[in-house]
Design a protein around this motif. Sequence first.
Motif, PDB file in Angstrom:
ATOM      1  N   ARG A 172      10.678   9.086   0.402  1.00 36.36           N
ATOM      2  CA  ARG A 172      11.010   7.805   1.025  1.00 36.36           C
ATOM      3  C   ARG A 172      10.055   7.487   2.170  1.00 36.36           C
ATOM      4  O   ARG A 172       9.648   6.331   2.356  1.00 36.36           O
ATOM      5  CB  ARG A 172      12.461   7.808   1.514  1.00 36.36           C
ATOM      6  CG  ARG A 172      13.462   7.707   0.386  1.00 36.36           C
ATOM      7  CD  ARG A 172      14.880   7.645   0.924  1.00 36.36           C
ATOM      8  NE  ARG A 172      15.249   8.860   1.621  1.00 36.36           N
ATOM      9  CZ  ARG A 172      15.938   9.858   1.061  1.00 36.36           C
ATOM     10  NH1 ARG A 172      16.334   9.776  -0.179  1.00 36.36           N
ATOM     11  NH2 ARG A 172      16.236  10.931   1.757  1.00 36.36           N
ATOM     12  N   VAL A 173       9.716   8.485   2.953  1.00 32.08           N
ATOM     13  CA  VAL A 173       8.757   8.276   4.046  1.00 32.08           C
ATOM     14  C   VAL A 173       7.402   7.885   3.461  1.00 32.08           C
ATOM     15  O   VAL A 173       6.735   6.968   3.955  1.00 32.08           O
ATOM     16  CB  VAL A 173       8.651   9.527   4.942  1.00 32.08           C
ATOM     17  CG1 VAL A 173       7.529   9.387   5.951  1.00 32.08           C
ATOM     18  CG2 VAL A 173       9.982   9.776   5.655  1.00 32.08           C
ATOM     19  N   GLY A 174       7.014   8.548   2.389  1.00 31.28           N
ATOM     20  CA  GLY A 174       5.746   8.217   1.732  1.00 31.28           C
ATOM     21  C   GLY A 174       5.730   6.807   1.162  1.00 31.28           C
ATOM     22  O   GLY A 174       4.743   6.074   1.304  1.00 31.28           O
ATOM     23  N   LEU A 175       6.823   6.406   0.521  1.00 31.86           N
ATOM     24  CA  LEU A 175       6.901   5.052  -0.038  1.00 31.86           C
ATOM     25  C   LEU A 175       6.908   3.990   1.068  1.00 31.86           C
ATOM     26  O   LEU A 175       6.270   2.947   0.935  1.00 31.86           O
ATOM     27  CB  LEU A 175       8.144   4.921  -0.916  1.00 31.86           C
ATOM     28  CG  LEU A 175       8.098   5.692  -2.233  1.00 31.86           C
ATOM     29  CD1 LEU A 175       9.475   5.710  -2.897  1.00 31.86           C
ATOM     30  CD2 LEU A 175       7.050   5.101  -3.168  1.00 31.86           C
ATOM     31  N   PHE A 176       7.614   4.268   2.161  1.00 32.47           N
ATOM     32  CA  PHE A 176       7.632   3.323   3.275  1.00 32.47           C
ATOM     33  C   PHE A 176       6.236   3.205   3.878  1.00 32.47           C
ATOM     34  O   PHE A 176       5.760   2.100   4.156  1.00 32.47           O
ATOM     35  CB  PHE A 176       8.645   3.750   4.343  1.00 32.47           C
ATOM     36  CG  PHE A 176       8.710   2.792   5.492  1.00 32.47           C
ATOM     37  CD1 PHE A 176       9.344   1.569   5.359  1.00 32.47           C
ATOM     38  CD2 PHE A 176       8.131   3.107   6.713  1.00 32.47           C
ATOM     39  CE1 PHE A 176       9.396   0.664   6.420  1.00 32.47           C
ATOM     40  CE2 PHE A 176       8.180   2.217   7.782  1.00 32.47           C
ATOM     41  CZ  PHE A 176       8.814   0.988   7.632  1.00 32.47           C
TER      42      PHE A 176
END
Length: 137
Positions: free
Chosen positions: A13-17
Motif C-alpha cells: 500500500r505504501v508503494g502504491l501510494f
Amino acid sequence: MRLTVVGNPDNRRVGLFTAAVLAAGLPRPAVLPWADVLTGAAPPPAGALVRVDSPGEDPHVDRLLRRAAAPARHGELLGLADAYAGLVDGLARVAAGGAELLNDPGDVAALCDKRRCHARLSAAGVAVPAALPPIHG
C-alpha cells in the motif's frame, strides 16, 4: 507541501501510494515507519501533511503493537485488544507533532473497533446488519 506516510516501508500500500504521488507529479513522500513511531521516533512536525497507513503485514510491528516478546504465527490472532491499544497510542504519537493528518486518529480508532464502528454507522442512518451481543467468555 511534502507528504509524509506513516506506514511499513516495504508494504504494497505504501508503494502504491508512492507511485500515485509520483504519477501526479508530486515529490516522493517521506515514509515514517510504524516501527519507528512505536519505538519513540519524533512525530511529523506541524506543517506536514500526513497519511496514516495500516500497520499490518509486518511481524515486528505486530509485536510492537501488542508489546509482545514472541511473534504471532501466520494466521494466528493474538492480543487483539493489546494491538488495538498499541494502534491508538501510536496514532496519538503521530498526532502529537501538530501535523495535518489526512486520517483523523479518532476515526481510525472507531474503524478498528467493530462494535463502535457499527454503532456510529447505525446512528448516522447507515443500514447495518444486526449487531452481535457482547461476548463474555
